[in-house]
Design an enzyme around this catalytic site. Structure first.
Site, short mmCIF file in Angstrom:
data_model
loop_
_atom_site.label_atom_id
_atom_site.label_comp_id
_atom_site.label_asym_id
_atom_site.label_seq_id
_atom_site.Cartn_x
_atom_site.Cartn_y
_atom_site.Cartn_z
N ARG A 240 16.23 8.68 -1.06
CA ARG A 240 15.04 8.06 -1.56
C ARG A 240 14.54 9.38 -1.76
O ARG A 240 13.98 10.28 0.10
CB ARG A 240 14.66 6.09 -1.82
CG ARG A 240 15.51 6.18 -1.78
CD ARG A 240 15.48 5.82 -3.98
NE ARG A 240 16.34 5.06 -4.74
CZ ARG A 240 17.52 5.06 -5.08
NH1 ARG A 240 18.61 6.41 -4.72
NH2 ARG A 240 17.94 4.26 -5.64
N GLU A 269 9.08 10.20 -9.64
CA GLU A 269 10.20 10.11 -10.97
C GLU A 269 9.81 9.79 -11.97
O GLU A 269 9.37 8.88 -12.22
CB GLU A 269 11.65 9.77 -10.46
CG GLU A 269 12.50 10.38 -8.54
CD GLU A 269 13.69 10.47 -8.86
OE1 GLU A 269 14.08 8.82 -9.16
OE2 GLU A 269 13.67 10.88 -7.01
N HIS A 288 17.86 13.82 -9.63
CA HIS A 288 17.74 12.33 -9.30
C HIS A 288 19.47 12.31 -10.03
O HIS A 288 19.68 11.23 -11.13
CB HIS A 288 17.33 10.96 -9.39
CG HIS A 288 17.33 9.84 -9.02
ND1 HIS A 288 16.55 9.15 -8.55
CD2 HIS A 288 18.74 9.68 -8.63
CE1 HIS A 288 17.37 8.09 -7.54
NE2 HIS A 288 18.42 8.61 -8.22
N1 LIG Z 1 20.03 9.84 -5.33
C1 LIG Z 1 21.69 9.47 -6.26
O1 LIG Z 1 21.39 9.75 -7.57
C2 LIG Z 1 21.85 8.10 -5.01
C3 LIG Z 1 22.97 7.26 -5.21
C4 LIG Z 1 23.61 6.55 -4.22
C5 LIG Z 1 22.91 5.77 -3.14
N2 LIG Z 1 22.21 6.79 -3.18
C6 LIG Z 1 20.79 6.38 -2.32
O2 LIG Z 1 21.80 6.60 -1.00
C7 LIG Z 1 21.34 5.44 -0.07
C8 LIG Z 1 22.68 4.79 1.03
O3 LIG Z 1 23.36 4.95 -0.01
P1 LIG Z 1 25.46 4.12 0.58
O4 LIG Z 1 25.36 3.41 -0.79
O5 LIG Z 1 25.73 4.81 1.14
O6 LIG Z 1 24.66 2.86 0.97
P2 LIG Z 1 25.22 2.01 2.55
O7 LIG Z 1 23.91 0.84 2.80
O8 LIG Z 1 26.28 2.22 2.97
O9 LIG Z 1 24.94 3.44 3.50
C9 LIG Z 1 23.69 3.46 4.21
C10 LIG Z 1 23.02 3.79 5.94
O10 LIG Z 1 22.10 4.10 5.90
C11 LIG Z 1 22.22 3.01 7.40
N3 LIG Z 1 20.43 3.20 7.70
C12 LIG Z 1 19.84 2.09 7.26
N4 LIG Z 1 18.54 2.72 8.06
C13 LIG Z 1 19.11 4.13 8.32
C14 LIG Z 1 17.87 3.88 9.50
N5 LIG Z 1 16.33 4.17 9.80
N6 LIG Z 1 18.63 5.82 10.14
C15 LIG Z 1 19.44 6.19 9.51
N7 LIG Z 1 20.34 5.39 9.48
C16 LIG Z 1 19.83 4.29 8.52
C17 LIG Z 1 23.33 1.86 7.45
O11 LIG Z 1 23.44 1.97 8.10
C18 LIG Z 1 24.19 2.41 6.45
O12 LIG Z 1 24.79 3.31 7.76
C19 LIG Z 1 21.16 4.20 -0.80
O13 LIG Z 1 20.51 2.96 -0.62
C20 LIG Z 1 20.26 4.61 -2.11
O14 LIG Z 1 18.63 5.16 -1.85
C21 LIG Z 1 21.24 7.84 -3.81
O1 LIG Z 2 21.05 4.41 -5.58
C1 LIG Z 2 21.62 4.81 -6.69
O2 LIG Z 2 22.92 4.14 -6.48
C2 LIG Z 2 21.66 6.10 -7.31
O3 LIG Z 2 20.33 6.65 -7.05
C3 LIG Z 2 20.86 5.69 -8.44
O4 LIG Z 2 20.11 4.57 -9.27
#
Ligand SMILES: NC(=O)c1ccc[n+]([C@@H]2O[C@H](COP(=O)([O-])OP(=O)(O)OC[C@H]3O[C@@H](n4cnc5c(N)ncnc54)[C@H](O)[C@@H]3O)[C@@H](O)[C@H]2O)c1
Ligand SMILES: O=C(O)[C@H](O)CO
Length: 322
Positions: A240, A269, A288
């Site tokens: 994010r 955004e 994004h």
């Molecule tokens: N750009 C995009 O389109 C897009 C798409 C999907 C997800 N995301 C972002 O990616 C993030 C992660 O997604 P995910 O599905 O892997 O989630 P997830 O819950 O599977 O994994 C998140 C990981 O981050 C770790 N974490 C939390 N706080 C932390 C910290 N302070 N320091 C280090 N690690 C930490 C958690 O322990 C976990 O292992 C989402 O929350 C979202 O914000 C972005």
């Molecule tokens: O968090 C996610 O899955 C992506 O950023 C889409 O919002």
């Protein structure tokens, strides 16, 4: 926690783009579905909704108009747009779409790493001006390979784990951090503890952010973090926008304190046209879209149907946040 008894009721979806209704209609025996695409339409249907599928159209003010709401199924993995305490206080459950886009976000992060190391952004600019820039020409720094380089992945969850496996397959040294000190799930990844984060940043060639936005991660990449990085290192953010202090990043890129960066997400955004980020030569930007894939609806509906079944049977919800 209250047990939800939920009949085979209508699923309400509020999303501007993804056609969740069409995907549900492909699944035999799935519940009826109403999909709206604007906030104004959402305000109309919210009083009836017990199950709501939603992402960025969510506003916490909707809770006042949602007396029947039992389950919110987020279409996104990130859930920072929801006030978890208010949702909990209303005895509503919230599940996210963690995993639905993990493979593609990891691929996007890899694409950004490759774009920076092979400077594909320069190649594309050269192409548009019919300019041949062969080896040794144009007085540019050497192109890099990822093999043998060290990547630090901050956020070893579904996306981070997948990216780690890809990077290991490329012959990279992979270091990873998660929220807790529980050992990592991917063999071959060296675990970094929070107390060692800045030291680890100083050893990485690429830092990739794949963590959620939380009070602990907001501004994680600040001036001190950029100062800890090597001058030839790059930052990739598919998490994010607010995990990065954008002013500190702009300063680091302008002064070549780091070699480059690639961003998919931004504090604000859509990114305003006045943002200085647009003009930085050593920055690659996508809008994004890291999670975008032709399989998005399929993957989200798999989670959604598991959760509607769980409501009926009283079984555990998948990806439960609240
Ligand atoms: N750009 C995009 O389109 C897009 C798409 C999907 C997800 N995301 C972002 O990616 C993030 C992660 O997604 P995910 O599905 O892997 O989630 P997830 O819950 O599977 O994994 C998140 C990981 O981050 C770790 N974490 C939390 N706080 C932390 C910290 N302070 N320091 C280090 N690690 C930490 C958690 O322990 C976990 O292992 C989402 O929350 C979202 O914000 C972005
Ligand atoms: O968090 C996610 O899955 C992506 O950023 C889409 O919002």
């Amino acid at each position: 926690m209250s047990q939800i008894q939920s009949p085979n009721q209508t699923i309400y979806v509020a999303h501007e783009y993804y056609d969740i209704r069409a995907e549900l209609e492909k699944r035999p025996g799935s519940p009826p579905c109403v999909q709206v695409r604007t906030f104004a339409q959402l305000e109309q249907i919210i009083p009836q909704a017990e199950i709501l599928v939603i992402s960025m159209l969510w506003r916490d003010s909707l809770l006042e108009r949602a007396p029947r709401l039992k389950l919110i199924q987020s279409i996104s993995s990130g859930v920072e747009q929801f006030d978890l305490e208010q949702i909990r206080a209303r005895d509503i459950h919230l599940c996210n779409a963690r995993g639905a886009n993990a493979a593609v976000v990891a691929e996007h992060a890899l694409a950004l790493m490759l774009s920076l190391s092979r400077r594909l952004y320069e190649a594309r600019d050269n192409q548009h001006r019919a300019h041949w820039s062969g080896t040794g020409m144009d007085d540019r720094p050497r192109l890099q390979e990822l093999t043998g380089k060290t990547v630090l992945i901050i956020g070893m969850g579904t996306i981070g784990d997948r990216l780690a496996r890809i990077c290991l397959a490329l012959g990279m040294q992979v270091r990873g951090m998660r929220h807790s000190s529980r050992p990592l799930d991917v063999p071959g990844v060296t675990q970094v503890m929070a107390s060692d984060l800045h030291a680890a940043m100083g050893q990485a060639d690429h830092i990739v952010l794949t963590c959620p936005l939380t009070p602990q991660t907001e501004g994680l990449m600040n001036q001190r973090a950029f100062a800890a990085m090597k001058r030839d290192a790059c930052l990739i953010n598919v998490a994010r926008g607010r995990v990065v202090d954008e002013s500190a990043l702009i300063a680091a890129l302008r002064t070549n304190a780091i070699a480059g960066a690639a961003l998919d997400t931004y504090a604000d955004e859509p990114l305003p046209s006045t943002s200085p980020l647009w003009q930085l030569p050593n920055l690659v930007m996508t809008s994004h879209v890291a999670g975008e894939t032709q399989f998005y609806e399929r993957n989200v509906v798999d989670i959604l149907l598991d959760n509607t079944r769980a409501l009926e049977t009283g079984g555990p919800l998948r990806n439960q946040i609240v």
